[in-house]
Every structure is written in structure tokens, then in C-alpha cells.
Motif scaffolding. Sequence first.
Motif, PDB file in Angstrom:
ATOM      1  N   TRP A 116       0.842  -1.192   0.000  1.00 42.04           N
ATOM      2  CA  TRP A 116       0.000   0.000   0.000  1.00 42.04           C
ATOM      3  C   TRP A 116       0.875   1.240   0.000  1.00 42.04           C
ATOM      4  O   TRP A 116       1.867   1.317   0.735  1.00 42.04           O
ATOM      5  CB  TRP A 116      -0.888   0.018   1.226  1.00 42.04           C
ATOM      6  N   THR A 140      -2.683   4.518  -2.282  1.00 43.20           N
ATOM      7  CA  THR A 140      -3.759   3.619  -1.892  1.00 43.20           C
ATOM      8  C   THR A 140      -4.660   4.278  -0.857  1.00 43.20           C
ATOM      9  O   THR A 140      -5.886   4.134  -0.892  1.00 43.20           O
ATOM     10  CB  THR A 140      -3.171   2.323  -1.292  1.00 43.20           C
ATOM     11  N   HIS A 167      -9.896  -2.217  -0.035  1.00 38.93           N
ATOM     12  CA  HIS A 167      -8.869  -1.681   0.865  1.00 38.93           C
ATOM     13  C   HIS A 167      -9.505  -0.984   2.062  1.00 38.93           C
ATOM     14  O   HIS A 167      -9.032  -1.105   3.196  1.00 38.93           O
ATOM     15  CB  HIS A 167      -7.962  -0.696   0.119  1.00 38.93           C
ATOM     16  N   VAL A 185      -0.772  -5.411   6.660  1.00 32.26           N
ATOM     17  CA  VAL A 185      -0.559  -4.779   5.361  1.00 32.26           C
ATOM     18  C   VAL A 185       0.916  -4.424   5.198  1.00 32.26           C
ATOM     19  O   VAL A 185       1.541  -3.878   6.116  1.00 32.26           O
ATOM     20  CB  VAL A 185      -1.419  -3.499   5.243  1.00 32.26           C
ATOM     21  N   TYR A 233       3.234  -1.836   3.658  1.00 28.12           N
ATOM     22  CA  TYR A 233       2.954  -0.464   3.238  1.00 28.12           C
ATOM     23  C   TYR A 233       4.230   0.364   3.203  1.00 28.12           C
ATOM     24  O   TYR A 233       5.258   0.022   3.798  1.00 28.12           O
ATOM     25  CB  TYR A 233       1.943   0.191   4.203  1.00 28.12           C
TER      26      TYR A 233
END
Length: 245
Positions: A21, A81, A215, A59, A61
Motif C-alpha cells: 500500500w 492507496t 482496501h 498490510v 505499506y
Amino acid sequence: MRYLLLTLLLAFGAAPRAEQWRVVGDEQFAPYSFVPIGSERPQGLDVELVEAILAAARVDYRLRLYPWPRVKLMLERGDATMAFQFAGTPERRAQYRLVGPIRSGATVFMTTHKTAIQDWQQLGDLAPYVLGQVRGYAYEAAFDAADLGRDTSAQNPRQLVSMLLAGRIDIIVGDRTQLLYFVAEQHAEQRVRILPRPLVEMPRYVAFAKDDEAHAERFAEALRRLQQAGTLEPIYRRWGQSPPL
């Protein structure tokens, strides 16, 4: 052996790489999100909250802070994102899929002792004055639409405080904690005052593209779990804040 390996790769495919992300926030929103001088690591209450929630969501990221106009542009273009921290106004809800709130804060009017106004009851009471606000920020629906004298030349809240202290504008609007943070930077606490009545207690959200349900729901589910467990409360306390109601 080489033929067998190639056959297996073709049959089952290579293991897919985890999606990373791209998370962006405002670089001039201390003490909520900022990069200290001499450091490259983002810090602040909102940064810690977002990172804790993303970790709970498992996640992968990459979080970076940029000027606010670029943050919004990156989200709109699909170059990010997720972005934070957005006010929960009707305008923002129409533009983005908002998740949260992750916190809330009082939006107030700050002025100096040179300005006559002591408080306000209706927005028309502010009409005789020049109000400073950050270009591109949303504050509160009725205030944003009101016919008032505005100066929107400030690019960030720190600049807005400097303009007030320099006498270029009469009143500024913004998050109470944040405005006081920048006033303290300039050791000007005795030069300013906050009008007693706040404009609004504004919830703050993270934002996804309007059609990005997958998401958004993944983040929202992790946020719900942490809120129910009370896991985020130490982060709020460390920054002198209370969890959102």
C-alpha cells in the motif's frame, strides 16, 4: 530436474508478491503528522495510529508525507492507496471513501489581543474581519460556504500562524492543538487568544478512492478490532489526546 522445475512453475505459477500500500499524509500537520528536522522518519499522533492499524491489518505499506495539495492529488490520480487525515465534511464524503474516525479535534478561531472580537455566536459576527485559512483545507460545511472575507494564501498551518503574528490577518481557523503547537514554536503564547466558542468538534478520517471498497474495509476491520480491544488508547495518551467518541 530443470524440466521438472519449469513444469511446476508453469502449472502453479510463481508465488505472487504481497501488494504494498502507498500511504500518504500531510507533512505540515504537527503534532499529528510531520518529519522532524534532521530526520527522515514521519512522526506524530496520526502517523502512529495509522501504522498501528496497518500492522493489525497485516498490510505491507510505504508511508510518506507530502504537501497537502499533493496528498489529495496522489489519491485522486490513483498514485496512493490511502491518505490521511481528512475532515469528515459532506464535501470530503462526496469525494472519497472515508474510514474512521481515527481521532477528533476542536476547530477553533485564534486571534491576537489587537483584535476587538471576544467571541462569536453566528458566522456573521466574523464578517468585519479577514479570516486566514490554509488553501485547500475543508473546515466545516456552513463556514466553508459563508460569505466572509478570507485570505487563503497560506500553504500550511505553520505559515498561517506566522501570518497572524505578523498582523497580516485578523483571525485564523484551525485545529486547536495544532495552532497552539505552532504558536509555541515561536514562543508567542502570550500574544494570541482562542475565541471561547469552537467552530466544530471535527472527526478525522483516512481516505480511499470512492470505489475502493476492498482496501477500505480491510483497514476499517482492523480499526474496529483495535478500538474494541483498547489497543490504541496508549497512543492517544502519549500525545495528550483522547480517543474519538
